[in-house]
Design a protein around this motif. Structure first.
Motif, mmCIF file in Angstrom:
data_model
loop_
_atom_site.group_PDB
_atom_site.id
_atom_site.type_symbol
_atom_site.label_atom_id
_atom_site.label_comp_id
_atom_site.label_asym_id
_atom_site.label_seq_id
_atom_site.Cartn_x
_atom_site.Cartn_y
_atom_site.Cartn_z
ATOM 1 N N CYS A 1 6.931 -7.248 -6.418
ATOM 2 C CA CYS A 1 7.818 -6.805 -5.588
ATOM 3 C C CYS A 1 9.077 -6.485 -6.432
ATOM 4 O O CYS A 1 9.555 -7.532 -6.843
ATOM 5 C CB CYS A 1 7.860 -7.692 -4.515
ATOM 6 S SG CYS A 1 6.663 -8.059 -3.135
ATOM 7 N N ARG B 1 8.479 2.989 4.343
ATOM 8 C CA ARG B 1 8.615 3.016 2.904
ATOM 9 C C ARG B 1 10.272 3.206 2.685
ATOM 10 O O ARG B 1 10.474 3.210 1.576
ATOM 11 C CB ARG B 1 7.665 4.391 2.420
ATOM 12 C CG ARG B 1 6.502 4.068 2.441
ATOM 13 C CD ARG B 1 5.689 5.494 1.578
ATOM 14 N NE ARG B 1 4.252 5.418 1.837
ATOM 15 C CZ ARG B 1 3.272 4.498 1.436
ATOM 16 N NH1 ARG B 1 3.808 3.535 0.532
ATOM 17 N NH2 ARG B 1 2.152 4.637 1.644
ATOM 18 N N THR B 2 10.870 3.212 3.825
ATOM 19 C CA THR B 2 12.410 3.515 3.582
ATOM 20 C C THR B 2 13.125 2.015 3.608
ATOM 21 O O THR B 2 13.147 1.422 4.601
ATOM 22 C CB THR B 2 12.980 4.029 4.639
ATOM 23 O OG1 THR B 2 12.377 5.528 4.922
ATOM 24 C CG2 THR B 2 14.568 4.457 4.655
ATOM 25 N N PRO B 3 13.691 1.832 2.259
ATOM 26 C CA PRO B 3 14.239 0.295 2.420
ATOM 27 C C PRO B 3 15.512 0.252 3.345
ATOM 28 O O PRO B 3 16.093 1.130 3.486
ATOM 29 C CB PRO B 3 14.884 0.297 0.930
ATOM 30 C CG PRO B 3 13.983 1.279 0.122
ATOM 31 C CD PRO B 3 13.608 2.464 1.121
ATOM 32 N N GLU C 1 11.644 -3.786 3.060
ATOM 33 C CA GLU C 1 10.981 -2.707 2.885
ATOM 34 C C GLU C 1 9.429 -2.924 3.037
ATOM 35 O O GLU C 1 8.981 -3.845 2.579
ATOM 36 C CB GLU C 1 11.186 -2.258 1.421
ATOM 37 C CG GLU C 1 10.409 -1.040 1.029
ATOM 38 C CD GLU C 1 10.533 -0.663 -0.221
ATOM 39 O OE1 GLU C 1 9.971 -0.146 -0.946
ATOM 40 O OE2 GLU C 1 11.704 -0.945 -0.996
ATOM 41 N N GLY D 1 6.368 0.183 -0.333
ATOM 42 C CA GLY D 1 7.025 0.646 -1.382
ATOM 43 C C GLY D 1 6.293 2.298 -1.539
ATOM 44 O O GLY D 1 5.403 2.553 -0.808
#
Length: 188
Positions: free
Chosen positions: A31, A147-149, A157, A160
């Motif tokens: 991560c 997938r968008t932080p 998140e 990834g």
């Protein structure tokens, strides 16, 4: 069923936490920007999110995880399990939310912790198949949000960016690549 699945996954994660040597807590994990300790901290924090209250913390990650899992297991075995909760993807029961978030996190972050600390990285086949089916079923617009932080809150998140793995890779490696882990990189 959900409580049993959570218990089995929590047992496996707890074993990994208990096996970490004191000099491994600062090892980088798969991560991005997280150490082995920060992976465990995140898992504990998410247990508190599921319960709507922070988990009391000590200086010992194993003690803290045991308390987090005790509280979640207690909730799963009570009337509270079937109560409706609000989630970023809509209302569901507490047990469904735990199953889809924290329980699945125990599997994926268990792999992260194993990779960071040189432990066995094998995910049980039933868990790989279940997580693959659920990840593959996410609609593209929701996957983009996953997938968008920060889409589900500061620092969160869900997945990834997808990492390509060979077409003939194992289902575990394909799952890991799909959720943003590089299963083919070297272990710590």
């Amino acid at each position: 069923m959900i409580a049993d699945r959570y218990r089995a996954r929590a047992d496996a994660f707890e074993h990994k936490v208990a096996t970490v040597r004191s000099d491994q807590w600062t090892n980088p994990s798969p991560c991005a920007k997280w150490t082995a300790l920060e992976v465990v901290d995140h898992v504990i924090e998410m247990h508190g999110v599921m319960l709507g209250q922070p988990i009391p913390r000590t200086e010992d990650p194993l003690t803290d995880f045991r308390e987090a899992r005790r509280q979640v297991q207690e909730a799963l075995e009570s009337d509270r399990a079937t109560s409706e909760v609000s989630t970023p993807v809509g209302p569901m029961t507490l047990e469904q939310h735990v199953d889809q978030v924290v329980s699945d996190d125990l599997v994926l972050h268990g792999w992260d912790l194993a990779r960071a600390t040189g432990q066995d990285e094998t995910i049980p086949a039933a868990d790989v198949e279940r997580l693959w089916a659920s990840a593959a079923a996410v609609p593209p617009e929701l996957m983009e949000r996953f997938r968008t932080p920060g889409a589900f809150g500061p620092g969160i998140e869900v997945y990834g960016a997808e990492i390509e793995v060979p077409a003939d890779a194992s289902l575990q490696d394909r799952l890991l690549g799909y959720v943003g882990r590089d299963p083919l990189s070297k272990s710590s």
